[in-house]
Design a protein around this motif. Structure first.
Motif, PDB file in Angstrom:
ATOM      1  N   THR A   1       0.838  -1.206   0.000  1.00  0.00           N
ATOM      2  CA  THR A   1       0.000   0.000   0.000  1.00  0.00           C
ATOM      3  C   THR A   1       0.870   1.253   0.000  1.00  0.00           C
ATOM      4  OG1 THR A   1      -1.752  -1.184   1.170  1.00  0.00           O
ATOM      5  CG2 THR A   1      -1.833   1.212   1.232  1.00  0.00           C
TER       6      THR A   1
ATOM      7  N   THR B   1       0.469   5.416  -0.896  1.00  0.00           N
ATOM      8  CA  THR B   1      -0.164   5.897   0.334  1.00  0.00           C
ATOM      9  C   THR B   1       0.898   6.106   1.406  1.00  0.00           C
ATOM     10  OG1 THR B   1      -2.207   4.683  -0.149  1.00  0.00           O
ATOM     11  CG2 THR B   1      -1.884   5.404   2.119  1.00  0.00           C
TER      12      THR B   1
ATOM     13  N   ILE C   1      -6.287   0.364   2.886  1.00  0.00           N
ATOM     14  CA  ILE C   1      -5.596  -0.707   2.159  1.00  0.00           C
ATOM     15  C   ILE C   1      -6.602  -1.350   1.216  1.00  0.00           C
ATOM     16  CG2 ILE C   1      -4.352  -2.891   2.333  1.00  0.00           C
ATOM     17  CD1 ILE C   1      -3.496  -2.060   5.148  1.00  0.00           C
TER      18      ILE C   1
END
Length: 496
Positions: free
Chosen positions: A17, A22, A209
């Motif tokens: 992720t 992110t 996620i």
């Protein structure tokens, strides 16, 4: 589908992720906010709102705790006065996102050594998460001993500290949480024993996620047993059909322990088998006939007769071992060979006494099995027939399925169903009232009823285990095994 992740898979989900854009601290903020939200609701559900003590470890689990402390301080009525935060290490020694989270909190941080636990408090356990291994150090042991003595309410972050998220194993003084807040997906240790008894109510929160990472997590995926796995295989009665459309089950009935096969046969018919025959000794015939008039009771004088009954083409599923008895081990071994090595490979469930008669020669047992076989051992029987397999319970069940080529139902409070093709499911949907004589025979009969109706072995096992557990919840206190079959029709209405 509801995946259950290992420690390594959850770490990889986080890594992927972040790799895909992110920021890791954003994941931590989302996790901490989820914890704070759950803690706020819990703490304010009491007539007198609870004070909150947040225990933070040195890693990301502790970081989640610091973020939760910030949100609670800002949003909880009387927040600053009701919250205490303590850390296992000096805040100056924190690194990475945990250090950023501590700065984000910005309040006083106590040491574990100086902390006293109030009996009426809510403790947020954010000391160790999914990455924990080893044992507690002295300061943790002292603190968790205080917690056990004070008996506060406990909310754990991700997993209770001391619980192995992959295996469900726990170390001494692992807290027993009232609630566990976890992220993205449940972990295997939330369902596996003894970890399941430490988690309390489990809530799963989305922290950003994506499910798109799942194919790239590595390793075989394990799933929680829910109807989505098997409900589309569920057999339905057709208008204009007849009993042979729903198959014909055959059971070998014991001479002495007649209750086992009787319970299994009743369960198979309640599950929808069109016909059910018990083949037994002449002196037990009337016991079975009087138990249930719908049963076809057939007498055999020797195993040649049993083979003859199996050979009838409409008889398509067989159960051996439920109360079959050990007075003639050679005869039971022959029954297994006749059943499993039969020309068209009929569906076959092997239970109980079968595992005892092959305990000295398990490799011969494996050779006579095939893909339509389902084995239903409890842990002692499993060790008898699959001795010395390495690894945790999941790995053992998977390896047993590979060795035998059969579907394995490793029974327990955390029953594991493993297919020879690698699929693995953990069932946490069962009440402790199933720990009663004959409940395993009912489970074998439920699987038999589904196999008789041509449900594939893995799906039949998953469905039967779930329904068995659901029946235990519906009945509750005072459950005895003979209660279980007759509640099955009420459960099947949900799938009609």
């Amino acid at each position: 589908m509801r995946e259950l992740l290992s420690t390594e898979q959850m770490i990889e989900a986080d890594r992927l992720t972040v790799e895909r854009g992110t920021e890791s601290f954003l994941l931590m903020k989302a996790a901490g906010e989820a914890v704070a939200s759950e803690a706020k609701v819990f703490a304010e559900s009491f007539p007198v709102p609870l004070p909150i003590t947040i225990l933070c470890g040195p890693g990301n689990n502790g970081g989640d705790g610091f973020v939760a402390a910030k949100f609670l301080k800002d949003n909880l009525k009387g927040g600053g006065d009701r919250i205490r935060v303590a850390c296992l290490v000096d805040p100056e020694d924190l690194k990475g996102d945990a250090a950023e989270a501590c700065a984000f909190y910005g309040g006083e941080v106590l040491s574990f050594e100086s902390l006293e636990i109030d009996e009426g408090a809510l403790v947020i356990d954010a000391v160790f998460g999914t990455g924990f291994s080893g044992n507690f150090d002295d300061s943790c042991l002292t603190l968790f001993h205080k917690i056990i003595e004070a008996e506060p309410r406990i909310l754990s972050v991700d997993v209770p500290s001391g619980l192995n998220a992959s295996t469900g194993e726990v170390v001494p003084f692992t807290p027993r949480a009232d609630k566990t807040v976890t992220f993205f997906k449940k972990k295997r240790g939330h369902i596996l024993m003894p970890g399941a008894t430490h988690c309390g109510e489990i809530s799963v929160h989305d922290i950003g996620i994506s499910d798109s990472v799942i194919p790239d997590l590595g390793g075989d995926l394990t799933y929680e047993n829910i109807p989505d796995i098997w409900s589309h295989y569920f057999p339905l009665k057709r208008e204009g059909g007849h009993k042979y459309d729903s198959g014909h089950s055959v059971l070998l009935g014991g001479r002495d322990m007649t209750g086992a096969a009787s319970l299994a046969a009743r369960a198979a018919m309640r599950m929808g088998a069109g016909l059910c025959s018990i083949v037994t000794h002449a002196d037990a015939r009337d016991v079975y006939r009087n138990y249930m008039p719908e049963l076809v009771v057939e007498v055999y004088r020797g195993m040649a007769d049993f083979h003859m009954y199996l050979d009838m083409p409409r008889r398509n599923a067989i159960l051996l071992g439920s109360g079959a008895g050990l007075e003639n081990p050679k005869a039971l071994r022959k029954a297994v060979f006749d059943s499993t090595a039969h020309g068209e490979k009929k569906a076959c469930i092997l239970d109980g006494d079968v595992f005892s008669v092959f305990a000295e020669d398990p490799k011969t047992f494996y050779k006579c099995l095939h893909e339509k076989c389902v084995l239903t051992p409890h842990s002692g029987e499993f060790e008898r027939i699959f001795p010395n397999l390495p690894g945790c319970k999941i790995k053992k069940a998977k390896e047993a399925a590979r060795l035998s080529g059969a579907t394995i139902v490793l029974k327990g409070a955390d029953t594991i169903i493993a297919s020879p093709d690698g699929r693995t499911v953990i069932n946490g949907h069962a009440s402790p009232y199933l720990a009663t004589a004959g409940a395993g025979d009912v489970l074998a009969g439920l699987i038999l009823g589904l196999l008789t109706q041509h449900v594939p072995p893995f799906e039949a096992a998953c469905a039967a285990v779930w329904l068995h557990g659901e029946a235990s919840y519906r009945i509750g206190v005072g459950l005895i095994a003979s209660d279980l079959p007759d509640i099955i029709p009420h459960l099947l209405e949900d799938f009609a």
